[in-house]
Structure formats: C-alpha cells, structure tokens
Design an enzyme around this catalytic site. Structure first.
Site, PDB file in Angstrom:
ATOM      1  N   ASN A  58       0.997  -1.338  -0.002  1.00  0.00           N
ATOM      2  CA  ASN A  58      -0.019   0.088   0.074  1.00  0.00           C
ATOM      3  C   ASN A  58       0.788   1.047   0.025  1.00  0.00           C
ATOM      4  OD1 ASN A  58       0.627  -0.854   2.752  1.00  0.00           O
ATOM      5  ND2 ASN A  58      -1.203   0.147   3.682  1.00  0.00           N
ATOM      6  N   GLU A  60       0.357   5.141   0.556  1.00  0.00           N
ATOM      7  CA  GLU A  60      -0.618   6.149   1.310  1.00  0.00           C
ATOM      8  C   GLU A  60      -0.350   7.588   0.887  1.00  0.00           C
ATOM      9  OE1 GLU A  60      -1.211   5.418   5.454  1.00  0.00           O
ATOM     10  OE2 GLU A  60      -2.599   3.774   4.928  1.00  0.00           O
ATOM     11  N   CYS A  69      -4.107   0.836  -2.554  1.00  0.00           N
ATOM     12  CA  CYS A  69      -4.031  -0.598  -1.840  1.00  0.00           C
ATOM     13  C   CYS A  69      -2.896  -1.472  -2.384  1.00  0.00           C
ATOM     14  CB  CYS A  69      -5.286  -1.301  -1.765  1.00  0.00           C
ATOM     15  SG  CYS A  69      -6.443  -0.816  -1.043  1.00  0.00           S
ATOM     16  N   GLU A  71      -2.752  -4.709  -3.150  1.00  0.00           N
ATOM     17  CA  GLU A  71      -3.397  -5.364  -4.282  1.00  0.00           C
ATOM     18  C   GLU A  71      -3.195  -4.693  -5.659  1.00  0.00           C
ATOM     19  OE1 GLU A  71      -4.784  -4.873  -1.411  1.00  0.00           O
ATOM     20  OE2 GLU A  71      -5.893  -6.497  -0.577  1.00  0.00           O
ATOM     21  N   CYS A 108     -10.611  -4.676  -0.060  1.00  0.00           N
ATOM     22  CA  CYS A 108     -11.550  -4.024  -0.027  1.00  0.00           C
ATOM     23  C   CYS A 108     -12.299  -4.111  -1.396  1.00  0.00           C
ATOM     24  CB  CYS A 108     -10.917  -2.536  -0.127  1.00  0.00           C
ATOM     25  SG  CYS A 108     -10.453  -1.827  -1.377  1.00  0.00           S
ATOM     26  N   CYS A 111     -10.568  -3.031  -4.669  1.00  0.00           N
ATOM     27  CA  CYS A 111      -9.527  -4.187  -5.262  1.00  0.00           C
ATOM     28  C   CYS A 111     -10.080  -5.505  -5.725  1.00  0.00           C
ATOM     29  CB  CYS A 111      -8.627  -4.706  -3.912  1.00  0.00           C
ATOM     30  SG  CYS A 111      -7.521  -3.315  -3.409  1.00  0.00           S
TER      31      CYS A 111
HETATM   32  N1  THU Z   1      -5.236  -1.616   2.523  1.00  0.00           N
HETATM   33  C1  THU Z   1      -4.700  -2.477   1.469  1.00  0.00           C
HETATM   34  O1  THU Z   1      -3.575  -1.891   0.813  1.00  0.00           O
HETATM   35  N2  THU Z   1      -5.309  -3.321   1.076  1.00  0.00           N
HETATM   36  C2  THU Z   1      -6.536  -4.200   1.664  1.00  0.00           C
HETATM   37  O2  THU Z   1      -6.983  -5.228   1.470  1.00  0.00           O
HETATM   38  C3  THU Z   1      -7.073  -3.416   2.604  1.00  0.00           C
HETATM   39  C4  THU Z   1      -6.541  -2.148   3.103  1.00  0.00           C
HETATM   40  C5  THU Z   1      -4.667  -0.434   2.896  1.00  0.00           C
HETATM   41  C6  THU Z   1      -5.252   0.735   2.416  1.00  0.00           C
HETATM   42  C7  THU Z   1      -4.787   1.763   3.660  1.00  0.00           C
HETATM   43  O3  THU Z   1      -3.423   2.354   3.123  1.00  0.00           O
HETATM   44  C8  THU Z   1      -4.602   0.948   4.856  1.00  0.00           C
HETATM   45  O4  THU Z   1      -4.658  -0.479   4.249  1.00  0.00           O
HETATM   46  C9  THU Z   1      -5.592   1.116   6.020  1.00  0.00           C
HETATM   47  O5  THU Z   1      -6.926   1.232   5.276  1.00  0.00           O
END
Ligand code: THU
Length: 156
Positions: A58, A60, A69, A71, A108, A111
């Site tokens: 991920n 941010e 994310c 994925e 999510c 994704c």
């Molecule tokens: N996130 C992912 O990268 N993948 C997931 O399957 C669930 C959520 C990340 C998004 C964000 O950077 C952090 O997790 C918290 O929401």
C-alpha cells in the site's frame, strides 16, 4: 460465502510449498509498505503461470484518496511488466502498527473490482491466499467468488 469456495489452513507450516513461497514473498515485501497515516501495512504477491512473482504494497498519501492499496499496486505493476502472462494466485498479508504478528486481511471492494477485471483479461480463474484469524490462512479458490454479480465489460 459457501464453504466449498474456500479452505482454511490451520497455520503457515501446513501450507503447500507453493503457497508458502508466495506468502513469504508478500511478507518480505511488507517492509516497503508506505502507510504512515493508518500504520496498517499491507503487501500482495502475485504468481504468474510461468512462476514469476510480482509484489505490491500500500502507498498512502497525505490526501488519503490519492493512496493505493497493495493489491492494486501489484496488479497494475503486473499489467505493465507482464501484460500477457496469466495470474495463478495472489497472496495478501498485513501488519498493524508496531505489532510484528500478521493480522487478518481481506481485499476492499475496489481491489475486488480490479482483481475481477484482471480475471477477465485471461482465461483461467485464480486463487487468493490471505492471512486469517489466529495463526490460520484462508484460500479462496476462485477470485470471482469474492465479487458476485460484479460489474464487467459485458455490463456496459
Ligand atoms: N489496504 C490495502 O492495501 N489492502 C487491503 O486489502 C485493505 C486495505 C490499505 C489501504 C490503506 O493504506 C490501509 O490499508 C488502511 O486502510
């Protein structure tokens, strides 16, 4: 989800070798996660039919909707580096805050939509391996069972 669509595996040692190595690739990638805002670190590792493994973490952003994310980072990397190769499996792991142990993770909705789009770019289905409750892991045998009645190219 019906139980024939997934398998719960008691602990890491009980995974088959190919699952172990993909899960390990995701665990190794976790250190590259850029998640200073949520401190929820996620990594995904994709295996292609020829054995190639691609990872993503991920990413941010101070403006949160601009983040991505793990994925999706992994899948879009696959889309540009190996567009013609088929995906056979994706492993996803997560870590929260200062805790070293992995925590359960499930992709999510966005994704899942991206995963289904990649499925429609190839013929065979692919599986998703994720860290689950306690020490267990869960394997979803076919990615499209994560997003029933999905919006696809045929819907347009
Ligand atoms: N996130 C992912 O990268 N993948 C997931 O399957 C669930 C959520 C990340 C998004 C964000 O950077 C952090 O997790 C918290 O929401």
């Amino acid at each position: 989800m019906e139980q024939d669509k997934y398998t719960i595996i008691g602990q890491f040692d009980e995974l088959v070798e190919s699952d172990k190595s993909l899960a390990q690739a995701a665990m190794d990638a976790l250190r590259f996660s850029y998640a200073p805002y949520s401190t929820f670190h996620v990594a995904a590792a994709i295996r292609l039919a020829d054995g190639t493994v691609i990872t993503g973490v991920n990413q941010e952003n101070a403006s949160s909707p601009a983040g991505l994310c793990a994925e999706q980072v992994a899948l879009y990397r696959k889309g540009i580096e190996f567009p013609e190769k088929e995906i056979t499996q994706i492993a996803i792991v997560a870590r929260s805050g200062d805790k070293q142990d992995l925590v359960p993770v499930s992709p999510c909705g966005n994704c899942r939509q991206v995963m289904v789009e990649f499925l429609h770019r190839q013929e065979p289905n692919y599986s998703i391996l994720m860290k689950w409750e306690g020490k267990s892991w869960i394997k979803i045998h076919q990615v499209d069972s994560l997003l029933p009645f999905s919006f696809t190219a045929k819907s347009r």
